[in-house]
Enzyme design. Sequence first.
Site, PDB file in Angstrom:
ATOM      1  CB  SER A 164      -0.955  -0.034   1.203  1.00 40.53           C
ATOM      2  OG  SER A 164      -1.867   1.035   1.147  1.00 40.53           O
ATOM      3  CB  THR A 165       1.282   4.125   2.337  1.00 38.69           C
ATOM      4  OG1 THR A 165      -0.110   4.081   2.638  1.00 38.69           O
ATOM      5  CG2 THR A 165       1.754   5.568   2.236  1.00 38.69           C
ATOM      6  CG  HIS A 190      -4.214  -0.933  -0.829  1.00 48.73           C
ATOM      7  ND1 HIS A 190      -3.912  -0.851   0.512  1.00 48.73           N
ATOM      8  CD2 HIS A 190      -4.767  -2.154  -1.008  1.00 48.73           C
ATOM      9  CE1 HIS A 190      -4.269  -1.980   1.107  1.00 48.73           C
ATOM     10  NE2 HIS A 190      -4.781  -2.784   0.203  1.00 48.73           N
ATOM     11  CG  MET A 284      -2.391   3.359   5.251  1.00 45.51           C
ATOM     12  SD  MET A 284      -2.959   5.067   5.408  1.00 45.51           S
ATOM     13  CE  MET A 284      -4.139   5.164   4.062  1.00 45.51           C
ATOM     14  CG  ASP A 287      -5.787  -5.501   2.558  1.00 42.76           C
ATOM     15  OD1 ASP A 287      -6.383  -6.546   2.872  1.00 42.76           O
ATOM     16  OD2 ASP A 287      -5.708  -5.070   1.385  1.00 42.76           O
TER      17      ASP A 287
END
Length: 349
Positions: A164-165, A190, A284, A287
């Site tokens: 993600s991030t 993501h 973050m 998940d």
Amino acid sequence: MSRKVRVLCVDDSALVRGLMTEIINGHDDMEVIATAPDPLVARDLIKQHNPDVLTLDVEMPRMDGLDFLEKLMRLRPMPVLMVSSLTERGSEITLRALELGAVDFVTKPKLGIRDGLLEYSELIADKIRAASAARLRAPSPAAPPRPLRNPLSSTEKLVIVGASTGGTEAIREVLRPLPPDSPAILITQHMPAGFTRSFAQRLDSLCSVTVREASHGERVLPGHVYLAPGGDMHMKLGRSGANYVIGLEPGDPVNRHRPSVDVLFFSAAEAAGKNAIGVILTGMGKDGAAGLLAMKRAGAQTIAQDEASCVVFGMPREAIALGGADEVAPLWQISERILARLGERAHRV
């Protein structure tokens, strides 16, 4: 009460500046300390206010957002959240901004900007919180890394990745050293719709493996990387006879994400079991944590990125805490660890 996250918003649209201020000030733990219509005004406000996070429009008059970001990350590095348009050009510029050191991005809707941005209120707040705590990363070197060698030639082995991030740059660093005969790799990162295709094309131009946005029903082949399309589908791994295939299925968001890393990891645990290697990278939230544990329990070998090399140590931390990671490694070692584990597995078979 801890100090509020102090945000400077830079955007040439007075409407967007006002909406961002409304959204940010609507959360108790953050506040807009100033706004700027262009980077030249922003430069003086940064010196004056020393903000914790900068939100930066991609396309602006007087100075391009990318030029400003490049100078900022060189002279006064700070967490930057890009505000991007949902266009092909916007997605390409945003990916370049992430390469230059921006932590993350949010998108402006094409129509109904006010309602669209207000719908993103919680997401914007989450990304500002993550940015304020993010570990700033130096821009990636242009020179390609030393290529690695695949110790195994098999169509059965797979690598399953979630991020993600900070993930766009982490994924690039993992893929670039891999040889063209690497096992097939499935990735859920993501990202909103419209960005994953540009991201896949960018990776394909940099890597020896073939990288593309995944399509429903396609056969999974060695030497190929399949990126889950952003938007309204989850990506799953399935089987059709002796072959692995990709499934793209509608469904509710999982852990607030669609596509979700957990959905991919759980499907890999079921379809591939011990033939898979699971990798969870910077991001973050949580998940992928439960899914990585499911992969490990199904016999897969699992790797989590370490805290020191993560932009945001949320997803790997959760996976490690659950007991889902066989090993924890710095980002620069993960490609080697994937291939080493393939070699270890080949010797055992």
